[in-house]
Every structure is written in structure tokens, then in C-alpha cells.
Design a protein around this motif. Sequence first.
Motif, PDB file in Angstrom:
ATOM      1  N   GLY A 204      63.142  40.282  77.996  1.00 30.14           N
ATOM      2  CA  GLY A 204      63.914  39.588  79.023  1.00 30.14           C
ATOM      3  C   GLY A 204      63.594  40.041  80.428  1.00 30.14           C
ATOM      4  O   GLY A 204      64.306  39.714  81.365  1.00 30.14           O
ATOM      5  N   SER A 205      62.510  40.788  80.594  1.00 27.78           N
ATOM      6  CA  SER A 205      62.249  41.422  81.885  1.00 27.78           C
ATOM      7  C   SER A 205      61.565  40.539  82.913  1.00 27.78           C
ATOM      8  O   SER A 205      61.559  40.870  84.083  1.00 27.78           O
ATOM      9  CB  SER A 205      61.397  42.678  81.703  1.00 27.78           C
ATOM     10  OG  SER A 205      62.171  43.727  81.207  1.00 27.78           O
TER      11      SER A 205
ATOM     12  N   PRO B  19      65.950  38.256  74.972  1.00 24.32           N
ATOM     13  CA  PRO B  19      66.358  38.334  76.376  1.00 24.32           C
ATOM     14  C   PRO B  19      67.064  39.621  76.752  1.00 24.32           C
ATOM     15  O   PRO B  19      67.113  39.973  77.920  1.00 24.32           O
ATOM     16  CB  PRO B  19      67.298  37.121  76.534  1.00 24.32           C
ATOM     17  CG  PRO B  19      67.741  36.792  75.164  1.00 24.32           C
ATOM     18  CD  PRO B  19      66.629  37.178  74.243  1.00 24.32           C
ATOM     19  N   SER B  20      67.598  40.329  75.765  1.00 24.06           N
ATOM     20  CA  SER B  20      68.292  41.576  76.112  1.00 24.06           C
ATOM     21  C   SER B  20      67.363  42.783  76.063  1.00 24.06           C
ATOM     22  O   SER B  20      67.781  43.914  76.286  1.00 24.06           O
ATOM     23  CB  SER B  20      69.466  41.801  75.155  1.00 24.06           C
ATOM     24  OG  SER B  20      68.994  41.985  73.846  1.00 24.06           O
ATOM     25  N   LEU B  21      66.093  42.544  75.774  1.00 21.39           N
ATOM     26  CA  LEU B  21      65.127  43.652  75.647  1.00 21.39           C
ATOM     27  C   LEU B  21      64.442  43.919  76.987  1.00 21.39           C
ATOM     28  O   LEU B  21      63.952  43.002  77.636  1.00 21.39           O
ATOM     29  CB  LEU B  21      64.071  43.256  74.609  1.00 21.39           C
ATOM     30  CG  LEU B  21      63.124  44.350  74.144  1.00 21.39           C
ATOM     31  CD1 LEU B  21      63.801  45.196  73.069  1.00 21.39           C
ATOM     32  CD2 LEU B  21      61.848  43.751  73.565  1.00 21.39           C
ATOM     33  N   GLY B  22      64.394  45.196  77.395  1.00 19.58           N
ATOM     34  CA  GLY B  22      63.649  45.571  78.585  1.00 19.58           C
ATOM     35  C   GLY B  22      62.175  45.738  78.236  1.00 19.58           C
ATOM     36  O   GLY B  22      61.851  46.293  77.184  1.00 19.58           O
ATOM     37  N   HIS B  23      61.297  45.271  79.099  1.00 19.39           N
ATOM     38  CA  HIS B  23      59.856  45.287  78.805  1.00 19.39           C
ATOM     39  C   HIS B  23      59.359  46.671  78.410  1.00 19.39           C
ATOM     40  O   HIS B  23      58.605  46.822  77.456  1.00 19.39           O
ATOM     41  CB  HIS B  23      59.084  44.786  80.025  1.00 19.39           C
ATOM     42  CG  HIS B  23      57.605  44.986  79.924  1.00 19.39           C
ATOM     43  ND1 HIS B  23      56.822  44.251  79.067  1.00 19.39           N
ATOM     44  CD2 HIS B  23      56.771  45.851  80.560  1.00 19.39           C
ATOM     45  CE1 HIS B  23      55.555  44.656  79.179  1.00 19.39           C
ATOM     46  NE2 HIS B  23      55.509  45.623  80.081  1.00 19.39           N
ATOM     47  N   SER B  24      59.765  47.694  79.158  1.00 17.25           N
ATOM     48  CA  SER B  24      59.256  49.042  78.898  1.00 17.25           C
ATOM     49  C   SER B  24      59.977  49.734  77.751  1.00 17.25           C
ATOM     50  O   SER B  24      59.625  50.847  77.392  1.00 17.25           O
ATOM     51  CB  SER B  24      59.396  49.909  80.157  1.00 17.25           C
ATOM     52  OG  SER B  24      58.655  49.344  81.212  1.00 17.25           O
ATOM     53  N   THR B  25      60.973  49.092  77.199  1.00 16.89           N
ATOM     54  CA  THR B  25      61.780  49.632  76.092  1.00 16.89           C
ATOM     55  C   THR B  25      62.253  51.059  76.396  1.00 16.89           C
ATOM     56  O   THR B  25      62.129  51.952  75.564  1.00 16.89           O
ATOM     57  CB  THR B  25      61.011  49.611  74.745  1.00 16.89           C
ATOM     58  OG1 THR B  25      59.855  50.452  74.832  1.00 16.89           O
ATOM     59  CG2 THR B  25      60.590  48.214  74.367  1.00 16.89           C
TER      60      THR B  25
ATOM     61  N   ILE C 165      65.370  51.960  76.877  1.00 13.72           N
ATOM     62  CA  ILE C 165      66.590  52.253  76.118  1.00 13.72           C
ATOM     63  C   ILE C 165      66.237  52.363  74.634  1.00 13.72           C
ATOM     64  O   ILE C 165      65.481  51.544  74.090  1.00 13.72           O
ATOM     65  CB  ILE C 165      67.640  51.151  76.365  1.00 13.72           C
ATOM     66  CG1 ILE C 165      68.026  51.147  77.850  1.00 13.72           C
ATOM     67  CG2 ILE C 165      68.869  51.364  75.496  1.00 13.72           C
ATOM     68  CD1 ILE C 165      68.963  50.032  78.226  1.00 13.72           C
TER      69      ILE C 165
ATOM     70  N   SER D 278      67.818  51.726  71.922  1.00 15.69           N
ATOM     71  CA  SER D 278      68.139  50.572  71.068  1.00 15.69           C
ATOM     72  C   SER D 278      67.132  49.445  71.284  1.00 15.69           C
ATOM     73  O   SER D 278      66.870  48.654  70.368  1.00 15.69           O
ATOM     74  CB  SER D 278      69.563  50.082  71.337  1.00 15.69           C
ATOM     75  OG  SER D 278      69.719  49.772  72.709  1.00 15.69           O
ATOM     76  N   ASP D 279      66.536  49.347  72.481  1.00 17.33           N
ATOM     77  CA  ASP D 279      65.472  48.363  72.718  1.00 17.33           C
ATOM     78  C   ASP D 279      64.249  48.694  71.862  1.00 17.33           C
ATOM     79  O   ASP D 279      63.619  47.813  71.275  1.00 17.33           O
ATOM     80  CB  ASP D 279      65.050  48.373  74.192  1.00 17.33           C
ATOM     81  CG  ASP D 279      65.995  47.579  75.083  1.00 17.33           C
ATOM     82  OD1 ASP D 279      66.984  47.045  74.558  1.00 17.33           O
ATOM     83  OD2 ASP D 279      65.748  47.514  76.296  1.00 17.33           O
ATOM     84  N   GLN D 280      63.920  49.971  71.814  1.00 19.09           N
ATOM     85  CA  GLN D 280      62.766  50.395  71.007  1.00 19.09           C
ATOM     86  C   GLN D 280      62.992  50.024  69.547  1.00 19.09           C
ATOM     87  O   GLN D 280      62.098  49.499  68.870  1.00 19.09           O
ATOM     88  CB  GLN D 280      62.564  51.900  71.129  1.00 19.09           C
ATOM     89  CG  GLN D 280      62.241  52.357  72.538  1.00 19.09           C
ATOM     90  CD  GLN D 280      62.352  53.862  72.700  1.00 19.09           C
ATOM     91  OE1 GLN D 280      62.273  54.622  71.749  1.00 19.09           O
ATOM     92  NE2 GLN D 280      62.544  54.312  73.930  1.00 19.09           N
TER      93      GLN D 280
ATOM     94  N   ARG E 196      71.052  39.505  80.218  1.00 19.82           N
ATOM     95  CA  ARG E 196      70.451  40.813  80.444  1.00 19.82           C
ATOM     96  C   ARG E 196      71.277  41.605  81.474  1.00 19.82           C
ATOM     97  O   ARG E 196      71.478  42.796  81.345  1.00 19.82           O
ATOM     98  CB  ARG E 196      69.021  40.633  80.938  1.00 19.82           C
ATOM     99  CG  ARG E 196      68.309  41.943  81.111  1.00 19.82           C
ATOM    100  CD  ARG E 196      66.816  41.727  81.148  1.00 19.82           C
ATOM    101  NE  ARG E 196      66.193  42.999  81.452  1.00 19.82           N
ATOM    102  CZ  ARG E 196      66.094  43.998  80.605  1.00 19.82           C
ATOM    103  NH1 ARG E 196      66.573  43.892  79.397  1.00 19.82           N
ATOM    104  NH2 ARG E 196      65.517  45.129  80.949  1.00 19.82           N
TER     105      ARG E 196
ATOM    106  N   TYR F  58      72.929  45.369  80.670  1.00 18.03           N
ATOM    107  CA  TYR F  58      72.688  46.596  81.410  1.00 18.03           C
ATOM    108  C   TYR F  58      73.939  47.098  82.105  1.00 18.03           C
ATOM    109  O   TYR F  58      74.099  48.279  82.329  1.00 18.03           O
ATOM    110  CB  TYR F  58      71.532  46.404  82.406  1.00 18.03           C
ATOM    111  CG  TYR F  58      70.202  46.642  81.759  1.00 18.03           C
ATOM    112  CD1 TYR F  58      69.515  47.823  81.972  1.00 18.03           C
ATOM    113  CD2 TYR F  58      69.671  45.719  80.876  1.00 18.03           C
ATOM    114  CE1 TYR F  58      68.317  48.072  81.337  1.00 18.03           C
ATOM    115  CE2 TYR F  58      68.477  45.955  80.242  1.00 18.03           C
ATOM    116  CZ  TYR F  58      67.789  47.126  80.479  1.00 18.03           C
ATOM    117  OH  TYR F  58      66.612  47.373  79.841  1.00 18.03           O
TER     118      TYR F  58
ATOM    119  N   GLU G  38      70.293  60.146  75.702  1.00 20.29           N
ATOM    120  CA  GLU G  38      68.898  59.785  75.874  1.00 20.29           C
ATOM    121  C   GLU G  38      68.471  60.002  77.325  1.00 20.29           C
ATOM    122  O   GLU G  38      69.308  60.009  78.232  1.00 20.29           O
ATOM    123  CB  GLU G  38      68.626  58.339  75.447  1.00 20.29           C
ATOM    124  CG  GLU G  38      69.547  57.305  76.037  1.00 20.29           C
ATOM    125  CD  GLU G  38      69.358  55.936  75.374  1.00 20.29           C
ATOM    126  OE1 GLU G  38      68.396  55.235  75.716  1.00 20.29           O
ATOM    127  OE2 GLU G  38      70.186  55.570  74.516  1.00 20.29           O
TER     128      GLU G  38
END
Lengths: 284, 271
Positions: A217-218, A247-253, A255, A257-259, B168, B172, B182
Motif C-alpha cells: 500500500g506504499s 493496502p495495509s502493507l508497508g513496502h519496506s515491511t 513492521i 506483522s507486515d513481514q 493504510r 499506521y 520491535e
Amino acid sequence: MRETSLAFGPDGNLVGTVCVPGGAHRANVGMVLFNAGLVHRIGPHRINVRLARSLASTGIPSIRFDLSGQGDSGRRTGAESFDEQVFRDIASAMDALGRESGASRFSLFGFCSGGVHGFAAAQRDARIAGLLLYDTYFYPTVLSRLNRYALSIRDRGLVVAASDWIRRKLAKRPAGESAPVGANGTESFRTPSRAEFAEVVLRLVARGSKVGVIYSGSFNGYNYAGQFHDTFRRWRFGPRVTCDYLPSLGHSTTILSDQQALIELIVEWTRELDAFLRDANAPP
Amino acid sequence: MAVIPLRLGEPPRQLFAMLQPAGGAAPRQHGVLLCNPFGQEAIRAHRLVRVLGDRLAAAGFAVMRFDYYGTGDSGGDDTEGRLPRWIDDIVAVDAVLRSRSGISRTTWIGIRLGASLAVAAAARARPHPERLILWDPITDGAAYLEELASAHASSIRAGSAGLATARRHSRYRTHPPGPDDEALGFPLGESLRADIRDISARSFAQCPSPMTVISSADASPCCRVPTQVERSARVHRIASELEWVAISQMRSAVVPSDALQAVNDALGAGP
């Protein structure tokens, strides 16, 4: 699970770690993982290591390795181009994984710009049965553009958004001028046109491969679930081509939970590929 | 340059290590062990550690670099990281470097948290390392945790700044911004936080090996060189500014030439 770190390749310059599941199960596909930008083979936040172990827990072997001159790998001695060197590196990694695990078909996961290497290699080596691209190529549609303008206005207000839009239009390349090649001057970093991308995907599917794209989602460049489908509707890719929009995932992961979400998606995708190859190879 | 990838110990507790035999025209009977920083800093420093290893091997040192248990390419889950275990890892890998290279003298180079671990491990190693080269060592564990917390919160804010969807945004907003568990993409559980919180300048004063401290310009408060360390160590200040945990630098590598020169000087590795 067994992990073996080794030097391999014709020059012995490549360094990687093979992760092979325990037990007698023989997988139909092995996963090849490599650098994402400047990050060495363990991947951003060590995601490749955790992905490799998750795959092994479902019976799928993998290799994570550094391309020539990156991470722990030394430079090649030959005079071939960068693109050719990357292709040979990936082929060498598949050879090494095949020797260590018995796998003869492979899947490539390209994280961000790493996807361009996978896209190029898959066209040249028929052993590649799976290609998974994460935030690699972006193709806007009318709706994605409208969404983008709406998001821009929401975030920055109408005046700032409009002035930015005008500035971008004034700086736009003249019509007909092709997109620039990548910063390192290599052809492979160019984003293929829609038709070029579609043609490659159709060729891969025709030879029995599976192609997947994943979008986080970034980036404003991909901003609704059906964008990939809308872009390539007329090519009728069929079920062997998948698109997942998170869409809730950050590109660089960054977080954790994103990973985990990305790892679970890739493992499931690869398990489906493994099952497909098993069925395709089953005796009638 | 020949490199030998190794997996040390028995699965699943194996460590990944990379041995670079002494090269050059005149191999020295001297080894160098490189000790990584923590988490995202280790990823950012990977290029630096490799370049350092290549140069030192070319200058005639046998070089070993490795990943602590539960980090990098080593065995173990990220949640299993504990400082006592990592201190054991340094001692064990140093023994392998000595035995595989047939040498008895080693110098350890530690970066940030790796420098603090090297100081703690030096007392345990037999023989002690001949010298420690400590690059921006963490001398105040509590301040280091605060630095990580601040950088992590910044990364969450940066992640929400360039977003594409309202969903999103809310994701956040609802995610805790502080590193409760973390830090910049890596687990930082209560046990590890407690280990780090205990780091202080006291252990530096008790280090049995001579120390050279490389201090970057505008080093963060957690890396301040206390008076008692200044008295017992050579302190080499370099002009490079290294924001080890800066989010804007997360995708960049760092190989400052003045720091490499300072390492060379400390080792007498010059031409």
C-alpha cells in the motif's frame, strides 16, 4: 531442515545458503531468493531467512544468495554485461539448489527492483516455473489516476496538489520519448510497456509457468485492488497469473506483522505452484 | 579474494561465518574478528564489514566475520537474541578463527552494539584478544534503547506519510509508534531490552585488552566516550557523521574512508 552455506558458480565467487526441508518429501519446485537493492541475501529485515525457513516447513527448498559483487559474493572475472552477469548468477544459483535439493524447476521472488532480474531471467531459462514480483512494475489506469489525485488533494489540500500536478506536467518528457534506462545504464531496469509485459507473461504461461504480482500500500502508483486486472484485461491472462494487493502493507515491511503477512502470502503462492507442478508431472 | 563460507556448530544452533584467509605477499600471523552491530544497523553496515574484511585480508590478516545466533544468515529465530549468547558466540568464533588459521594473536573490531559485546567477551576469551578496536561503542544501554525507540517511531511516521489509501492511514495510526517489542524491523523483546539496558561504561574500565575507540563526529549520546574509557583507551575521532539508525539512510550502505584509515592505523595495516 538443513541449511548449508556455500560458494558456487563457475568462478566460485557466489555465496549463498541452501535451505532444504527435513524428511523424504521431494518438492517439485525450489525457491531462489536474492538481493533487494543494496541489501544482501538475508533480505530487508532478514525476511528472506524467515521466508526460506517457512518454505522449508512446508517441504519447499530454497537458496538465498548474493549476486556477483553484492553482499558476500565476489565479482565475476568475465567481461559480460551486467544483465548477462545477473542472468548467469541466477542460473548458477538454480544449478546449486538443484544439486543440493534435487529440485529441477524453480521459482524466483523479486523484491522491488530485484523483480527486474527475475523478469529477465524467466524469459531465458525454461527451468523457471514461477515468477513472483513484489512492487516491481506499476501501470496506471484512469481510475488509479483519479484515486491518486483524490488522495493528493485529501493529504495536501487542493492548492498544493494542483500546483504539484502542473509542475509535473511541465516537466513531462516529450511525447514519443521512451522511458529512461535505469540509473546504472542497463536495459533491464526499464519498465516494459504494457504490451511487452503482457507478451512476456503470456509466453511464460504458455510454457506452463505461473506469474504473480504483489503490491503493497506504499505507492500511489497502485491504489486499488482491480488495477492490474483493469490494465491487462484485454490479454486475458487466466488463472495462472495472480495479483495480490495488500493496502495495509508497508513496502519496506518494517513492521513485523507486515513481514509475516508477506511471508505467508509467498509461501501459499509457492505451495500452489508446487501442487500444480506435482499434478502436471503425475503419471496419467 | 578467496572466501570460505562456514556454518559453525550443530543445527539448529549453527552460526554463519565467513573466513577470509590471509592474502597479500606477506601473510601475518594475526587474525581479525569483526563483530556486527544490532538489527537494521547490521544490514546497513554489511557493506562496510565486507570492505573492511577484504582490505585487511589483502593486507595479510586472516579475517573472520559472522552473524550472532538468531541474526543474519545464522540459525535461530530473531526473537531468540540475547546478549549473553552473543558474547559466547564471539568467544567461540574467535577460537575457530585461531584454530583454522593456525594463529594465536587476534584483534577484534566491533561496531556499535558489537563493540560493547566485544568488550564483554574479551575477558572470557583465552588468550585475550591482542587489541579491541571499538567503533562508536554503545556505552549507555538505556540511551541506546531510547535512540532505537525514537528511530522506530520516526519510521512508523515516515511509513504513514507516503501512503496510498485511507486504510493504510488508519493502520499506521492504530499501530503503537514505540518499540514495545520491535525496533526498525527486528524483534526487541523484554529480555533483550533488559540485557541492553544493563550496558554501561563500567565494563569498558575492566576490559583486559588494550582498546582503540573510533568516535564518529556527532556520535549519539549512547556512544559517548566516558572519562574512564578515555583514560584507558586510545581515542581516534573521525570527521564522518554516521547516523546509524537514521530512517532516511535505511537503504544506504556506509563505508567512510576515514574510519577505514583509523582501523588500518590501529592495526598497523598500512603499506
